[in-house]
Design a protein around this motif. Sequence first.
Motif, PDB file in Angstrom:
ATOM      1  N   LEU A 348      14.030 -14.057  14.087  1.00 28.14           N
ATOM      2  CA  LEU A 348      13.741 -13.055  13.064  1.00 28.14           C
ATOM      3  C   LEU A 348      13.402 -11.702  13.680  1.00 28.14           C
ATOM      4  O   LEU A 348      13.634 -10.661  13.079  1.00 28.14           O
ATOM      5  CB  LEU A 348      12.587 -13.527  12.178  1.00 28.14           C
ATOM      6  N   GLY A 349      12.869 -11.721  14.895  1.00 25.29           N
ATOM      7  CA  GLY A 349      12.518 -10.483  15.560  1.00 25.29           C
ATOM      8  C   GLY A 349      13.723  -9.634  15.911  1.00 25.29           C
ATOM      9  O   GLY A 349      13.593  -8.423  16.116  1.00 25.29           O
ATOM     10  N   ALA A 350      14.903 -10.256  15.976  1.00 28.06           N
ATOM     11  CA  ALA A 350      16.125  -9.517  16.307  1.00 28.06           C
ATOM     12  C   ALA A 350      16.771  -8.890  15.068  1.00 28.06           C
ATOM     13  O   ALA A 350      17.782  -8.203  15.190  1.00 28.06           O
ATOM     14  CB  ALA A 350      17.116 -10.452  17.005  1.00 28.06           C
ATOM     15  N   MET A 351      16.208  -9.136  13.887  1.00 26.72           N
ATOM     16  CA  MET A 351      16.794  -8.643  12.637  1.00 26.72           C
ATOM     17  C   MET A 351      16.113  -7.356  12.182  1.00 26.72           C
ATOM     18  O   MET A 351      14.916  -7.161  12.411  1.00 26.72           O
ATOM     19  CB  MET A 351      16.640  -9.685  11.530  1.00 26.72           C
ATOM     20  N   ASP A 352      16.881  -6.496  11.485  1.00 26.88           N
ATOM     21  CA  ASP A 352      16.262  -5.360  10.823  1.00 26.88           C
ATOM     22  C   ASP A 352      15.656  -5.819   9.498  1.00 26.88           C
ATOM     23  O   ASP A 352      15.755  -6.996   9.122  1.00 26.88           O
ATOM     24  CB  ASP A 352      17.263  -4.217  10.628  1.00 26.88           C
ATOM     25  N   GLY A 353      15.021  -4.897   8.798  1.00 26.18           N
ATOM     26  CA  GLY A 353      14.336  -5.275   7.564  1.00 26.18           C
ATOM     27  C   GLY A 353      15.267  -5.834   6.510  1.00 26.18           C
ATOM     28  O   GLY A 353      14.904  -6.768   5.775  1.00 26.18           O
ATOM     29  N   CYS A 354      16.481  -5.280   6.418  1.00 21.29           N
ATOM     30  CA  CYS A 354      17.445  -5.772   5.434  1.00 21.29           C
ATOM     31  C   CYS A 354      17.799  -7.229   5.712  1.00 21.29           C
ATOM     32  O   CYS A 354      17.865  -8.055   4.802  1.00 21.29           O
ATOM     33  CB  CYS A 354      18.715  -4.924   5.473  1.00 21.29           C
ATOM     34  N   ALA A 355      18.054  -7.539   6.980  1.00 23.11           N
ATOM     35  CA  ALA A 355      18.454  -8.892   7.356  1.00 23.11           C
ATOM     36  C   ALA A 355      17.311  -9.880   7.171  1.00 23.11           C
ATOM     37  O   ALA A 355      17.509 -10.990   6.675  1.00 23.11           O
ATOM     38  CB  ALA A 355      18.948  -8.911   8.800  1.00 23.11           C
ATOM     39  N   ARG A 356      16.100  -9.491   7.557  1.00 21.01           N
ATOM     40  CA  ARG A 356      14.964 -10.403   7.383  1.00 21.01           C
ATOM     41  C   ARG A 356      14.749 -10.735   5.910  1.00 21.01           C
ATOM     42  O   ARG A 356      14.479 -11.895   5.556  1.00 21.01           O
ATOM     43  CB  ARG A 356      13.691  -9.787   7.978  1.00 21.01           C
ATOM     44  N   ALA A 357      14.874  -9.740   5.053  1.00 20.31           N
ATOM     45  CA  ALA A 357      14.698  -9.988   3.618  1.00 20.31           C
ATOM     46  C   ALA A 357      15.766 -10.948   3.105  1.00 20.31           C
ATOM     47  O   ALA A 357      15.483 -11.853   2.307  1.00 20.31           O
ATOM     48  CB  ALA A 357      14.749  -8.671   2.852  1.00 20.31           C
ATOM     49  N   SER A 358      17.014 -10.757   3.552  1.00 18.68           N
ATOM     50  CA  SER A 358      18.107 -11.619   3.113  1.00 18.68           C
ATOM     51  C   SER A 358      17.891 -13.050   3.575  1.00 18.68           C
ATOM     52  O   SER A 358      17.978 -13.995   2.779  1.00 18.68           O
ATOM     53  CB  SER A 358      19.438 -11.085   3.654  1.00 18.68           C
ATOM     54  N   TRP A 359      17.622 -13.237   4.883  1.00 18.46           N
ATOM     55  CA  TRP A 359      17.468 -14.595   5.410  1.00 18.46           C
ATOM     56  C   TRP A 359      16.273 -15.290   4.764  1.00 18.46           C
ATOM     57  O   TRP A 359      16.363 -16.462   4.367  1.00 18.46           O
ATOM     58  CB  TRP A 359      17.298 -14.575   6.929  1.00 18.46           C
ATOM     59  N   THR A 360      15.156 -14.588   4.641  1.00 17.99           N
ATOM     60  CA  THR A 360      13.943 -15.200   4.092  1.00 17.99           C
ATOM     61  C   THR A 360      14.165 -15.674   2.663  1.00 17.99           C
ATOM     62  O   THR A 360      13.736 -16.773   2.284  1.00 17.99           O
ATOM     63  CB  THR A 360      12.771 -14.200   4.153  1.00 17.99           C
ATOM     64  N   LEU A 361      14.834 -14.855   1.861  1.00 17.51           N
ATOM     65  CA  LEU A 361      15.090 -15.244   0.477  1.00 17.51           C
ATOM     66  C   LEU A 361      16.048 -16.423   0.410  1.00 17.51           C
ATOM     67  O   LEU A 361      15.798 -17.390  -0.338  1.00 17.51           O
ATOM     68  CB  LEU A 361      15.659 -14.053  -0.297  1.00 17.51           C
ATOM     69  N   PHE A 362      17.145 -16.379   1.162  1.00 24.19           N
ATOM     70  CA  PHE A 362      18.112 -17.474   1.122  1.00 24.19           C
ATOM     71  C   PHE A 362      17.463 -18.782   1.560  1.00 24.19           C
ATOM     72  O   PHE A 362      17.725 -19.850   0.975  1.00 24.19           O
ATOM     73  CB  PHE A 362      19.312 -17.161   2.019  1.00 24.19           C
TER      74      PHE A 362
END
Length: 419
Positions: A348-362
């Motif tokens: 998760l540390g390698a992701m930007d805010g957009c990606a973290r939000a997407s992965w966390t929700l999915f």
Amino acid sequence: MALFALAVPLLAAAAPKTAPTAATPADSLQVLHWWQSASERRAVDLLAERLGQQHVQWRDTMVPGGSGIGAGIVLRSRVLAKDAPEVAQLNGIVIRDWARLGLLADLDQVAARGDWDRQLLPGVAALIRPGQHVVAAPLGIHRINILFHNRALFARHGLAAPVTWPEFERAAEVLQRAGVTPLAQSSEPWQVATLFETLVLAEGGAVYFRQLFQQREPAAFTDPRLGRALARLRALKRWMGSPVRELTWAEEARKLADGSAAMLVMGDWAKGELNALGLNSERDFGCGAVPGTAAFHLYTVDTLSMLAAHPARRGAQETLAAMVMQPAVQRDYSRVKGSVPVLRAPDLGAMDGCARASWTLFASSAAVHAPSMAHRMATDETARDAMVAELHRFFLNERVAVADTQRRLGVIGRRPQDR
């Protein structure tokens, strides 16, 4: 099989003849796909480089055309001509259909060795195992219900990123008065359908979305929420500039980047393209949810399937399948492509805010999932193509009534048991 028959008169004669010959190395794979934008080409180059490090050559066959329509026709034509590539990009329901025809090699041993059942998010694991066998290698998950906005334009006009439709309308009005196109949009059929399905999600949520496009329940097609989504699709045209031209999604991303358009509804592959243009999500553009959809994840999954017509290439096919599941490949591919990894425990540390939000929700719950109709995750190819064509007709022709289109979509979506 009707889809295969349709491919013959269209492209059988023109299909590239690239079947392996004595001069083609055994440790090589021809990969047929439709990735053609700058960011997509970077993602392909990354995969080819990593595969080369495994001593397997990636032989690229890119078929242009939004949403993979052209690639699907070429692939069917080539299979009928006994000229199938070793690997093909197949997404969603199409994986199931090809597997039922016995055209895909199973990847059970690769999945077992890599412990895919424990490594993969459950929704992705189910997608690549439509029957008894694993028949696809997953690359990344794309979130589609994203409203991108140009941060500089919004700051210049004192606007906040819209969270509700009234906020969207107020921002669009200010931007239009300032001579900026509020919403970048193409009249390309799959792009119209992509925008429309986000509006369905906004009106009805994930449960109704699945009832409509995945389960195709008759009552869902007569529901007022479908009519409201159609009405909003037409109402949004006032913010798109006139006429609405048929642009590629990458061209629309460039309009957002250069400030000639302020907002864009598109999957997060647009984030990959904006990054390729040198823009940064923290500084240059925002990527929030389409109004009314923040709690839901409208998605598609990038996957590669191995064609069963090449038993001599089985070792190379398995090498590619195992490679794409490596955590470093998942991380680096998604960073370039704009998607998020398919893994239960990514970096998760390698992701930007957009990606973290997407992965966390999915990853939070299957209840938030909305499998895309436009991108073949929910509906069979025949019904999907007919729905896209009907939505395109409605979008282009102001004389077509909402009620008429709603009725026609109901006819298209009718299940065999309801006929």
